[in-house]
Design an enzyme around this catalytic site. Structure first.
Site, short mmCIF file in Angstrom:
data_model
loop_
_atom_site.label_atom_id
_atom_site.label_comp_id
_atom_site.label_asym_id
_atom_site.label_seq_id
_atom_site.Cartn_x
_atom_site.Cartn_y
_atom_site.Cartn_z
N ARG A 123 0.80 -1.23 0.00
CA ARG A 123 0.00 0.00 0.00
C ARG A 123 0.84 1.29 0.00
NH1 ARG A 123 -3.69 -1.63 4.90
NH2 ARG A 123 -1.97 -3.08 5.20
N LYS A 156 8.92 -0.95 2.20
CA LYS A 156 8.32 0.03 3.12
C LYS A 156 9.28 0.52 4.19
CE LYS A 156 4.95 -1.58 5.88
NZ LYS A 156 3.53 -1.88 6.20
N THR A 200 3.74 -14.93 10.00
CA THR A 200 4.68 -14.47 11.04
C THR A 200 5.43 -15.63 11.70
OG1 THR A 200 2.71 -14.28 12.43
CG2 THR A 200 3.63 -12.23 11.58
N TYR A 225 8.43 -5.50 14.96
CA TYR A 225 8.11 -5.37 13.53
C TYR A 225 8.85 -4.17 12.93
CZ TYR A 225 4.02 -8.49 14.10
OH TYR A 225 3.19 -9.54 14.33
N ASN A 247 1.24 1.78 6.95
CA ASN A 247 0.90 0.97 5.78
C ASN A 247 0.85 1.74 4.48
OD1 ASN A 247 0.54 -1.59 7.09
ND2 ASN A 247 -1.22 -0.65 8.09
C1 UD1 Z 1 0.02 -9.75 12.93
C2 UD1 Z 1 -0.60 -10.61 14.02
C3 UD1 Z 1 -1.84 -9.89 14.56
C4 UD1 Z 1 -1.47 -8.54 15.06
C5 UD1 Z 1 -0.77 -7.75 13.99
C6 UD1 Z 1 -0.23 -6.47 14.54
C7 UD1 Z 1 -0.15 -12.87 13.28
C8 UD1 Z 1 -0.70 -14.09 12.69
N1 UD1 Z 1 -0.98 -11.86 13.44
O1 UD1 Z 1 -0.92 -9.58 11.91
O2 UD1 Z 1 -2.43 -10.66 15.59
O3 UD1 Z 1 -2.63 -7.84 15.50
O4 UD1 Z 1 0.35 -8.47 13.48
O5 UD1 Z 1 0.26 -5.67 13.50
O6 UD1 Z 1 1.00 -12.83 13.65
N2 UD1 Z 1 6.03 -10.48 8.19
C9 UD1 Z 1 7.11 -11.17 7.70
N3 UD1 Z 1 6.88 -12.34 7.05
C10 UD1 Z 1 5.65 -12.86 6.91
C11 UD1 Z 1 4.56 -12.16 7.43
C12 UD1 Z 1 4.78 -10.96 8.08
O7 UD1 Z 1 8.24 -10.72 7.83
O8 UD1 Z 1 5.55 -13.94 6.32
C13 UD1 Z 1 6.28 -9.19 8.87
C14 UD1 Z 1 5.68 -8.03 8.09
O9 UD1 Z 1 6.66 -7.47 7.24
C15 UD1 Z 1 5.29 -7.07 9.21
C16 UD1 Z 1 4.99 -7.98 10.38
O10 UD1 Z 1 5.61 -9.22 10.11
O11 UD1 Z 1 6.33 -6.22 9.59
C17 UD1 Z 1 3.51 -8.18 10.59
O12 UD1 Z 1 2.94 -8.66 9.43
P1 UD1 Z 1 1.48 -8.26 9.00
O13 UD1 Z 1 1.10 -8.99 7.80
O14 UD1 Z 1 1.35 -6.79 9.00
O15 UD1 Z 1 0.67 -8.73 10.28
P2 UD1 Z 1 -0.52 -9.71 10.34
O16 UD1 Z 1 -0.03 -11.09 10.10
O17 UD1 Z 1 -1.61 -9.17 9.55
#
Ligand code: UD1
Ligand code: CA
Length: 451
Positions: free
Chosen positions: A13, A20, A74, A95, A215
């Site tokens: 986004r 980002k 994650t 994060y 975002n």
């Molecule tokens: C996650 C949490 C959610 C929480 C939210 C807070 C999980 C399953 N959920 O949501 O409960 O409320 O964060 O922001 O954990 N990332 C990676 N690799 C991946 C996926 C994510 O490095 O495969 C990193 C992203 O770059 C980001 C962070 O992890 O910095 C969070 O990822 P994002 O997709 O924003 O979070 P959610 O999984 O939606």
């Protein structure tokens, strides 16, 4: 404890070619805000994926990196750094796009974790609008339900998972591999590890600004505005006078001394230090420079320069890289300097270009003086020794040296060295033709009457 920062996501986004987390906030890449905080707790590593090369370029070399090729969730991201988890140490997850989490909040998270000897301690927050976040379900045992998996009832819960946790290293190693991806997004959710935990702690963050995620560029602008306000307030509480903090742009890396006044529309950037009792601005930009005490810089640009005490600059001047102004120097309006040293008490008050020049003490550079430092192929140096006086509108054709105590007559083009104590004149001698105008007019009159 060890710290792992998750930063493999692209941040679609942002609509950017760049990942980002390298977008700067107050001059510092987003991810470095997190890293600088993380380093207070111990050895720090980052999980990279999208744009890994760009991110490696901005982070310090002592930060370990792991690579997650596909963003499968994650838990999968943490798995990519499996070898970094120490069974005998606690493990903090942060994060890359949640840059303003504070040391104090993380310390209280760690404290709760250690005191209760928890498997995991979750940082939660209470939000008016919890949409998008995992919700905290406080039943017999705490659970987290992702937004996309939430029923209408669960969606109403306002306590959310910030995604920041402290784990017991051994607990994490023993359980992370058990996580499955049977959910709405087919992702490996780190939050599912709670199923295997018996002793779960929580801490609720007080100031929800700390957990602001970024975002898109709208959020980026608003959080930057807020953090700018906080940085300016901190400087003011430390003794800096900022006339209009809403219109003053100071990078987080900048240091400013007491009783310095900063006027509006001023940008102070990068690795800049400013001393005490200075007046900076209005409408000034200073970048990567070191400024002493009692310096005035008005409506000017200063970059990669050093300015000693009691100097005044501007309005409307430009100090470029490699400028060094010594004590009591005065640089007035429309003066450009580059790779130039100006000695104590010397002045260039009006309309000058001084490039690749070394100027001694007590020198006066007259209005319109230009150092001709470039011959079309190479740059050449100019030396102006102590107490020299350069008359207005002189051109000093480099390489050239003007001796101590010597004077260059106004309007001179100086192509050869001037010895000490000399007067140098490099211009056509003036001739006055007396009565010339009157004779000319009479000639014209006679010519017309003959027609
Ligand atoms: C996650 C949490 C959610 C929480 C939210 C807070 C999980 C399953 N959920 O949501 O409960 O409320 O964060 O922001 O954990 N990332 C990676 N690799 C991946 C996926 C994510 O490095 O495969 C990193 C992203 O770059 C980001 C962070 O992890 O910095 C969070 O990822 P994002 O997709 O924003 O979070 P959610 O999984 O939606
Ligand atoms: Ca998210």
């Amino acid at each position: 404890m060890r710290v792992l920062i998750l930063a493999a996501g692209l941040g679609k986004r942002m609509k950017s070619k760049y990942p980002k987390v390298i977008h700067p906030i107050l001059g510092k890449p987003m991810i470095n805000w997190v890293i600088d905080t993380a380093k207070n707790f111990g050895e720090t590593a980052v999980v990279l994926g999208h744009g890994a090369e760009y991110i490696k370029d901005v982070i310090q070399d002592d930060i370990k990196t792991f690579y997650q090729e596909k963003q499968l969730g994650t838990a999968h991201a943490v798995m990519c750094a499996y070898d970094f988890i120490d069974p005998d140490d606690n493990f903090l997850i942060l994060y890359g796009d949640v840059p303003f989490i504070t040391i104090e909040t993380l310390k209280s998270l760690e404290k709760t974790h250690v005191k209760g000897n928890k498997d995991v301690t979750i940082l939660t927050a209470i939000l008016d609008n919890p949409r998008g976040y995992g919700r905290i379900l406080r039943g017999e045992k705490i659970r987290i339900v992702e937004d996309k998996d939430a029923t209408d009832e669960i969606a109403k819960i306002r306590e959310i998972n910030t995604g920041i946790y402290v784990f017991n290293g051994r607990f994490l190693i023993e359980n992370i591999k058990k996580i499955k991806n049977n959910n709405a997004q087919k992702e490996y959710y780190l939050t599912d590890i709670l199923l295997f935990a018996n002793n779960i702690g929580t801490v609720t963050v007080e100031d929800t600004f700390e957990i602001s995620g970024i975002n898109n560029r709208v959020q980026l602008a608003y959080v930057e505005k807020e953090i700018r306000k906080r940085i300016n307030e901190k400087l003011m509480l430390e003794g800096v006078r900022i006339i209009d903090p809403e219109n003053t742009y100071i990078d987080v890396s900048v240091k400013i001394g007491k009783d310095t006044v900063v006027y509006p529309m001023t940008f102070i950037e990068g690795d800049t230090t400013i001393g005490e009792d200075c007046v900076i601005g209005p409408m000034t930009r200073i970048k990567d420079s070191t400024i002493g005490n009692n310096v005035k810089i008005i409506r000017s640009e200063v970059e990669k320069s050093v300015i000693d005490n009691n100097v005044s600059v501007g309005p409307f001047s430009r100090l470029r890289e490699g400028t060094h102004l010594s004590l009591n120097v005065k640089i007035g309006n429309f003066v450009e300097t580059k790779k130039t040293f100006v000695g104590n008490n010397s002045k260039a008050q009006h309309l000058s270009y001084l490039g690749d020049t070394t100027i001694g003490n007590n020198v006066n550079i007259g209005a319109g003086t230009i150092t001709c430092n470039y011959d079309g192929r190479k740059k050449h140096p100019t030396f102006i020794a102590d107490n020299a006086f350069i008359g207005s509108n002189s051109s000093l054709v480099a390489p050239v040296r003007i001796g101590a105590n010597s004077i260059v007559g106004a309007g001179s083009v100086i192509t050869r060295d001037v010895p000490d104590n000399a007067l140098a004149l490099g211009r056509a001698r003036q001739i006055n033709k007396e009565g010339w105008v009157k004779h000319k007019r009479e000639d014209n009159k006679n010519a017309n009457s003959e027609k």
